[in-house]
Design a protein around this motif. Sequence first.
Motif, PDB file in Angstrom:
ATOM      1  N   UNK A  85       0.817  -1.215   0.000  1.00 19.89           N
ATOM      2  CA  UNK A  85       0.000   0.000   0.000  1.00 19.89           C
ATOM      3  C   UNK A  85       0.852   1.268   0.000  1.00 19.89           C
ATOM      4  N   UNK A  86       2.177   1.136   0.261  1.00 17.90           N
ATOM      5  CA  UNK A  86       3.048   2.315   0.264  1.00 17.90           C
ATOM      6  C   UNK A  86       3.663   2.581  -1.112  1.00 17.90           C
ATOM      7  N   UNK A  87       3.444   1.674  -2.063  1.00 18.44           N
ATOM      8  CA  UNK A  87       3.997   1.861  -3.407  1.00 18.44           C
ATOM      9  C   UNK A  87       3.263   3.006  -4.105  1.00 18.44           C
ATOM     10  N   UNK A  88       4.014   3.880  -4.732  1.00 21.53           N
ATOM     11  CA  UNK A  88       3.448   5.069  -5.381  1.00 21.53           C
ATOM     12  C   UNK A  88       3.558   4.985  -6.900  1.00 21.53           C
ATOM     13  N   UNK A  89       2.915   5.918  -7.553  1.00 21.10           N
ATOM     14  CA  UNK A  89       3.029   6.001  -8.998  1.00 21.10           C
ATOM     15  C   UNK A  89       4.469   6.213  -9.441  1.00 21.10           C
ATOM     16  N   UNK A  90       5.224   6.970  -8.658  1.00 20.97           N
ATOM     17  CA  UNK A  90       6.630   7.204  -8.980  1.00 20.97           C
ATOM     18  C   UNK A  90       7.429   5.909  -8.920  1.00 20.97           C
ATOM     19  N   UNK A  91       7.089   5.036  -7.963  1.00 15.72           N
ATOM     20  CA  UNK A  91       7.770   3.738  -7.877  1.00 15.72           C
ATOM     21  C   UNK A  91       7.486   2.890  -9.110  1.00 15.72           C
ATOM     22  N   UNK A  92       6.238   2.878  -9.544  1.00 16.17           N
ATOM     23  CA  UNK A  92       5.879   2.110 -10.749  1.00 16.17           C
ATOM     24  C   UNK A  92       6.568   2.702 -11.971  1.00 16.17           C
ATOM     25  N   UNK A 124       7.160  -4.299 -21.750  1.00 12.48           N
ATOM     26  CA  UNK A 124       6.815  -3.298 -20.743  1.00 12.48           C
ATOM     27  C   UNK A 124       5.305  -3.084 -20.672  1.00 12.48           C
ATOM     28  N   UNK A 125       4.657  -3.080 -21.812  1.00 16.96           N
ATOM     29  CA  UNK A 125       3.204  -2.905 -21.833  1.00 16.96           C
ATOM     30  C   UNK A 125       2.511  -4.053 -21.113  1.00 16.96           C
ATOM     31  N   UNK A 126       3.016  -5.278 -21.313  1.00 14.03           N
ATOM     32  CA  UNK A 126       2.427  -6.439 -20.638  1.00 14.03           C
ATOM     33  C   UNK A 126       2.640  -6.353 -19.132  1.00 14.03           C
ATOM     34  N   UNK A 127       3.865  -6.016 -18.703  1.00 12.00           N
ATOM     35  CA  UNK A 127       4.157  -5.902 -17.275  1.00 12.00           C
ATOM     36  C   UNK A 127       3.275  -4.830 -16.637  1.00 12.00           C
ATOM     37  N   UNK A 128       3.145  -3.694 -17.315  1.00 12.85           N
ATOM     38  CA  UNK A 128       2.315  -2.602 -16.787  1.00 12.85           C
ATOM     39  C   UNK A 128       0.860  -3.043 -16.634  1.00 12.85           C
ATOM     40  N   UNK A 129       0.370  -3.753 -17.626  1.00 14.16           N
ATOM     41  CA  UNK A 129      -1.026  -4.223 -17.593  1.00 14.16           C
ATOM     42  C   UNK A 129      -1.239  -5.165 -16.405  1.00 14.16           C
ATOM     43  N   UNK A 132      -1.168  -3.343 -12.967  1.00 15.69           N
ATOM     44  CA  UNK A 132      -2.460  -2.707 -12.680  1.00 15.69           C
ATOM     45  C   UNK A 132      -3.467  -3.735 -12.172  1.00 15.69           C
ATOM     46  N   UNK A 133      -3.457  -4.913 -12.808  1.00 15.19           N
ATOM     47  CA  UNK A 133      -4.385  -5.963 -12.372  1.00 15.19           C
ATOM     48  C   UNK A 133      -4.042  -6.459 -10.970  1.00 15.19           C
ATOM     49  N   UNK A 163      -2.042   2.723 -12.211  1.00 17.82           N
ATOM     50  CA  UNK A 163      -2.912   3.461 -13.131  1.00 17.82           C
ATOM     51  C   UNK A 163      -2.447   4.902 -13.316  1.00 17.82           C
ATOM     52  N   UNK A 164      -1.580   5.375 -12.428  1.00 16.95           N
ATOM     53  CA  UNK A 164      -1.080   6.746 -12.553  1.00 16.95           C
ATOM     54  C   UNK A 164      -0.049   6.879 -13.671  1.00 16.95           C
ATOM     55  N   UNK A 165       0.539   5.746 -14.087  1.00 10.73           N
ATOM     56  CA  UNK A 165       1.533   5.755 -15.159  1.00 10.73           C
ATOM     57  C   UNK A 165       0.808   5.551 -16.484  1.00 10.73           C
ATOM     58  N   UNK A 166       0.911   6.486 -17.425  1.00 12.10           N
ATOM     59  CA  UNK A 166       0.190   6.356 -18.695  1.00 12.10           C
ATOM     60  C   UNK A 166       0.573   5.081 -19.440  1.00 12.10           C
ATOM     61  N   UNK A 167      -0.395   4.499 -20.123  1.00 11.22           N
ATOM     62  CA  UNK A 167      -0.167   3.291 -20.904  1.00 11.22           C
ATOM     63  C   UNK A 167       0.686   3.603 -22.122  1.00 11.22           C
TER      64      UNK A 167
END
Length: 382
Positions: A85-92, A124-129, A132-133, A163-167
């Motif tokens: 829960x402490x992970x942020x958009x910047x971390x992603x 990268x797109x797969x990992x990001x997807x 998010x899941x 979700x804060x990181x654009x696809x």
Amino acid sequence: MALVASEHGDVKVHLAARAAAEKTQRQAVVLAQQLATRQGSFEELLNAYVKDLTARGKIKAKEVERLFQTHVIEHHPDLMIRPAKSITGEDIHLVMSALLARKPKGRGIGNKAKTANTDMRSTAASVHRYLKAAFSYGGKAHLSLDRDVSESKIFDIGVNPATKVPTLANTRGGQTESLTPEELGELLRYLDTLPPRETAICKGLIYLGGQRMEQLLRVTWEDTSDDLLHLTDGKGQKTQAWDHLLPLTDRIKEILKPLFESKIGPGPFCIGRRCIRPDTAGKRFSDAGKALSGAGKTRYFSYANVRVSAETLMASLGITKEIRSWILSHGRNDVQSVHYDRYSYLTEKQVALDLWAQYLDCLHSKKIWDKSKVILLTKKRI
């Protein structure tokens, strides 16, 4: 006691209230400690999501596990130990930027083969997807009414940081190019040059309408009968895998005859003691694409193009979109399909696959297709 009495009145009532307050405080401390020990880390969130996919029979579970391990867990040990829960958009963003900066690994034993001429955008797109899941799963897993969560980790995700990181753009175009009928005929004739079992497997994939390799090739003998193949479809957003039944027409039985005559593995689609792997079968098609395109007979293609070709050419024969979706087990997410319609559509599938086989045989033998053979592939219902 006199001071307590003068300040609070009834001594017994005050002491009882104070004891109750102290007990409540002690219980709160113990609860906080218990919650702290159950607070799931980032790595535990990723592993829990993979475990959930596996439990639900999702085909992509192994791939997701590999992507997380290879591209996230191994490269960011400092993030892995932090509470999820402490992970942020910047971390992603850090995870994704580092992934995009890496070069693809070599292929083969020891990763020594030449790397593909590509970048890491698709990976990268797969990992990001999947990240998010995973965070979406972590936000509600501890509230599930379908399983015992008393001993499970609590992730308590309020806002999904992924979700804060654009696809990434332009990474999911897909293989949408279809072979022409002449090119598909060249492929069918090329497949005749393979060993008999490999020919049967590759042609079977095509004559069965361009099935997903992962589903068809893992069929066991227990999943087969004289006239039927029982596949399991766990792809997509299904909460539970569903049955996908395929009729074995006379022509398909003829195509698959080498596989059924000699039972050498756990299922029909084997070239050894194990069922053939999808990547092995896929290589047969990509090798065919290289050989035929090199000879100027076709464009280069892979099995993804063959699947597209099958659906495209079945459509050209008049096989409706609805029947094609039954044959290929495409997603049907409407209320009627999910909750009420339990009809197997075996008759419609058989008629369509018979027509498809006749068409493929014409392409194989370079005969002109007789359009008068096209029939209405629906039954009149009251």
